[in-house]
Design an enzyme around this catalytic site. Structure first.
Site, short mmCIF file in Angstrom:
data_model
loop_
_atom_site.label_atom_id
_atom_site.label_comp_id
_atom_site.label_asym_id
_atom_site.label_seq_id
_atom_site.Cartn_x
_atom_site.Cartn_y
_atom_site.Cartn_z
CB VAL A 134 -14.49 -20.91 1.02
CG1 VAL A 134 -14.68 -22.36 0.63
CG2 VAL A 134 -13.21 -20.73 1.84
CB SER A 193 3.30 1.69 6.29
OG SER A 193 2.14 1.68 7.07
CG HIS A 226 -0.37 0.20 2.53
ND1 HIS A 226 -0.12 -0.83 3.40
CD2 HIS A 226 0.02 1.32 3.16
CE1 HIS A 226 0.41 -0.35 4.51
NE2 HIS A 226 0.50 0.97 4.39
CG LEU A 258 -10.40 -23.63 0.92
CD1 LEU A 258 -9.86 -25.05 0.72
CD2 LEU A 258 -10.45 -23.30 2.42
CG ASP A 309 0.00 -4.07 2.67
OD1 ASP A 309 0.39 -3.57 1.60
OD2 ASP A 309 -0.43 -3.39 3.62
#
Length: 375
Positions: free
Chosen positions: A284, A227, A116, A282, A146
């Site tokens: 889902v 960050s 980001h 997966l 990220d």
């Protein structure tokens, strides 16, 4: 981030723009900030006469906290990342600026930061601890974790020592190093507050964001702009890449998070090798099961990852997993909520077969699933 780690509304660049689209709450993803003042004598240089390495964890008595030694070890490897983005509006193009942090991964110019931080960047410049700057280019960014990699054309950089495996304990001393609000090489001290944490969906608009799972929690003071910076242990080893914090309006006090170093380096290696990272799939959509939801739907368990929907033809569909099933274990690992399952899957590769424990129709059963690939 405004410094891309966090951006105030208005003129400065919004740093976590991608995440903000999903969650208004974490309007300032970033990490690192002002250090708390410690009692006299709590922070001091390790006694050289002992002839031993600084203690890796908080200790009592004469050993104290070797904060200064650890900081000197990490600081040269942490950089400031300055970005520019051209935002196209109905009034024409608008140039936005921001900053974040990064950690030198390899001496030949590879730097790890947050995805980001560099999202949408038209131009990236890297400021090093020695005062020099270089133009950088984004090799790749992985929104699922990220993590991003920036490359500069420079050799002989002071690469950080990244932990290959985590051996952390709650209460262990950690340092956060980055560029909060543009103050380069800012060091803050705290402890590991928790391991394998997630920022729950209730704080992110009801959506469990994959990159905000399986995190290290720390109480090191945090501020916008760091960050992508380093979370290091008392020996100067990087154990995490700072990624987020809970802002004060949530009622939180010093709750910050970092991506574990083994996750960051694994993704970085893939980006360097092929330009992208792949993850197991997966198939889902998940929600965290709570006792209230369990009671409402008459489910026999009170925690786990509740399957909301299953993608047609996905690995989960082929294994017979259906909506309203509850996944409670992956192999021997207990799954308490959706974040647990997302984080646990990071230990596996596409093509591997895993065993899930699933509550379905009032009964528990074990299901083998051959994982697909998410790129």
């Amino acid at each position: 981030m405004p410094g891309r780690g966090d951006a105030p509304a208005g003129g400065a660049r919004r740093i976590c723009r991608g995440l903000l689209a999903a969650l208004a709450l974490l309007a300032a993803l970033a990490v690192s900030g002002c250090s708390e003042e410690h009692p006299e004598g709590a922070v001091r240089q390790h006694e050289q006469s002992r002839g031993a390495a600084p203690p890796a964890r908080l200790t009592s008595g004469e050993d104290g906290w070797p904060v200064d030694e650890a900081a000197r070890e990490v600081e040269p490897s942490v950089v400031q990342i300055n970005v520019e983005e051209i935002q196209r509006t109905i009034f024409g193009p608008r140039r936005l600026q921001g900053l974040g942090s990064g950690v030198i991964y390899r001496e030949d110019g590879y730097i790890i930061t947050n995805a980001h931080v560099v999202e949408g960047a038209e131009e990236v410049n890297v400021a090093f601890a020695d005062g020099s700057t270089r133009r950088g280019r984004v090799l790749g960014a992985d929104s699922f974790t990220d993590i991003a990699v920036v490359k500069v054309d420079r050799e002989g950089l002071p690469a950080a020592d990244f932990a290959e495996e985590l051996d952390l304990r709650a209460g262990e001393l950690v340092l956060s190093v980055g560029s909060p609000s543009g103050f380069e090489s800012t060091v803050t001290a705290g402890v590991v507050s928790g391991l394998d944490r997630e920022i729950p969906a209730r704080l992110t608009g009801g959506v469990q964001i994959p990159s905000l799972t399986g995190l290290i929690q720390t109480d090191a003071a945090i501020s916008p702009g760091s960050s992508g910076g380093a979370l290091a242990n008392a020996g100067g080893e990087v154990v995490g890449i700072n990624v987020a914090y809970l802002p004060p309006q949530t009622g939180a006090v010093n709750i910050g998070f970092a991506i574990p170093a083994p996750v960051a380096t694994s993704v970085a290696d893939q980006i360097i090798e092929r330009g992208e990272a792949v993850h197991p799939y997966l198939g889902v959509s998940l929600a965290s099961l709570t006792p209230q939801i369990a009671e409402r739907f008459g489910l026999p368990v009170e925690s786990g990852a509740l399957v909301v929907s299953v993608a047609p033809g996905s690995p989960a569909a082929r294994a017979g997993i259906e909506p309203r099933d509850v996944i409670t274990r992956l192999e021997e690992r207990r799954i308490s909520d959706a974040g647990d399952l997302i984080a646990a899957l990071r230990a596996y590769r596409p093509g591997e077969t895993v065993r899930l424990t699933v509550f379905s129709g009032g009964e528990s059963r074990q299901v083998e699933v051959r994982l697909g690939e998410r790129s």
